[in-house]
Design a protein around this motif. Structure first.
Motif, short mmCIF file in Angstrom:
data_model
loop_
_atom_site.label_atom_id
_atom_site.label_comp_id
_atom_site.label_asym_id
_atom_site.label_seq_id
_atom_site.Cartn_x
_atom_site.Cartn_y
_atom_site.Cartn_z
N LYS A 36 0.81 -1.28 -0.05
CA LYS A 36 -0.06 -0.02 -0.05
C LYS A 36 0.97 1.32 0.09
N HIS A 37 1.86 1.47 0.84
CA HIS A 37 2.70 2.50 0.99
C HIS A 37 3.55 2.57 -0.11
N SER A 39 2.69 1.45 -3.31
CA SER A 39 1.81 2.13 -4.55
C SER A 39 1.40 3.31 -4.50
N SER A 40 0.95 3.72 -3.25
CA SER A 40 0.54 5.24 -3.17
C SER A 40 1.71 6.31 -3.45
N SER A 41 2.86 6.00 -2.99
CA SER A 41 4.07 6.74 -2.95
C SER A 41 4.31 6.76 -4.61
N TRP A 43 2.42 6.44 -7.21
CA TRP A 43 1.16 7.02 -7.41
C TRP A 43 1.39 8.60 -7.62
N ARG A 44 1.89 8.90 -6.30
CA ARG A 44 1.93 10.29 -5.99
C ARG A 44 3.08 11.08 -7.00
N HIS A 215 -6.53 0.37 -9.02
CA HIS A 215 -6.84 1.81 -9.01
C HIS A 215 -5.75 2.74 -9.91
N TYR A 216 -4.64 2.11 -10.00
CA TYR A 216 -3.50 2.98 -10.66
C TYR A 216 -3.35 2.78 -12.02
N ASN A 270 -9.38 2.99 -2.46
CA ASN A 270 -8.32 2.96 -1.27
C ASN A 270 -8.32 4.51 -0.84
N ALA A 272 -5.75 5.92 0.39
CA ALA A 272 -4.54 6.52 0.17
C ALA A 272 -4.68 6.76 -1.45
N PHE A 273 -5.41 6.45 -2.23
CA PHE A 273 -5.59 6.94 -3.72
C PHE A 273 -6.58 8.03 -3.77
#
Length: 332
Positions: A36-37, A39-41, A43-44, A215-216, A270, A272-273
């Motif tokens: 999760k961490h 993936s979100s990193s 994506w950002r 999601h990404y 998510n 985070a997303f």
């Protein structure tokens, strides 16, 4: 020092196994903490460097998936290398008597988890032999489940694009779909389509819950973008449900089921997303709908009804903003 290596190796392996199992096998668990961490990193970072350009942002999904698989392999490899480093005299060279180096340990751990067969080193008799078998077993399981995970995600991405194209085929805005579906008397022509959309949306919602990396996966074309398609579909159903007299509605069960499938999809997003938008999207162009001969209830009534679904519409807008897309408006 060897004890520290052993403890560190076991902890890394536990972290890897928990994250891998959490992400690939726990259907309702979403992504594991490390995944999760990561993936979100990514994506950002991609949103920052691409400035939301669709062509470049479309690389985010493959990057997230590739980085996740490499992260699992890396943790597994490092974990077993540290574990063997923590076991005194666990590895012996097949030839020669040179001392075992860190390169040798990583090489030994690598050909065990990638099941390459016999190498230049072998485990010492006893505990090291059992641990070597376990290391090979984890490698085989990770590779098998990893390939299955990859195929499942690519299949779901294709399904996402296909559903988006089907919805956009009806219209590029909620108003256009409403006008297209109006046959002069009612919206019954939507019944078969709603049955299909509801089934596919339900499957996609379950896949998004099981594989959060979906999601990404950003579509280059707006026509294949699922967030836009779901927004257009849900808004068109809101128009029919809250602004058109009930006697003209499509099948009520299908209407309710489709909107429930959209709810389920929004629930899987998510945190985070995405997060709900702060502002409420503008109301549909009801003037154009009246011009198309679609009967509407009094303005005061449908305006009041739309206030009750502001949270839902903020979620839809939040999903679009997270995907770098604007709210779809009627151009006619």
């Amino acid at each position: 020092m060897e004890t520290l290596y052993l403890i560190a190796g076991v902890l890394v392996l536990i972290l890897c196994i928990i994250d891998f199992t959490w992400t690939t096998l726990w259907i309702d668990g979403g992504a594991g903490p490390v995944t999760k961490h990561l993936s979100s990193s990514i994506w950002r970072f991609m949103r920052l460097v691409t400035r939301k350009q669709s062509k470049q942002l479309s690389l985010a999904g493959p990057l997230v998936l590739s980085a996740t698989l490499l992260m699992w392999i890396g943790l597994l490899w490092i974990g077993w290398a540290l574990t063997f480093a923590g076991l005194e005299q666990s590895i012996s060279p097949s030839n020669g008597t040179d001392p075992i180096s860190w390169y040798d340990r990583f090489y030994f751990a690598g050909y065990l988890i990638f099941t390459l067969g016999n190498g230049d080193f072998s485990p010492m008799e006893g505990t090291a032999q059992i641990i070597s078998v376990i290391a090979t077993a984890t490698g085989m399981l990770f590779i098998t489940f990893g390939v299955t995970y990859l195929i499942s995600i690519l299949s779901a991405v294709t399904m996402k694009r296909s559903l988006a194209v089907s919805i956009h085929g009806l219209g590029e805005s909620a108003e256009e779909i409403a006008r297209s579906a109006w046959n002069g008397e009612d919206f019954h022509d939507l019944n078969l389509l709603l049955a299909s959309f509801s089934e596919n949306l339900g499957s996609l919602a379950a896949q998004h819950a099981a594989y959060p990396v979906l999601h990404y996966y950003h579509a280059i074309s707006n026509t294949t973008a699922l967030p836009t398609a779901i927004t257009v579909l849900d808004e068109s159903l809101s128009i029919i449900n809250f602004a058109v007299p009930e006697k003209h509605h499509p099948n009520q069960l299908l209407l309710k089921e489709t909107r429930s499938s959209v709810d389920q999809y929004l629930t899987t997003l998510n945190p985070a997303f995405f997060k709900p938008a702060e502002q409420v999207p503008s109301l549909p162009d009801f003037h154009s709908l009246r011009g198309a001969g679609i009967p509407l209830i009094p303005e005061k009534e449908y305006t009041s009804a739309y206030k009750k679904i502001e949270t839902r519409r903020k979620k839809l807008l939040g999903g679009l903003e997270a995907d770098g897309r604007p709210w779809p408006t009627d151009l006619n």
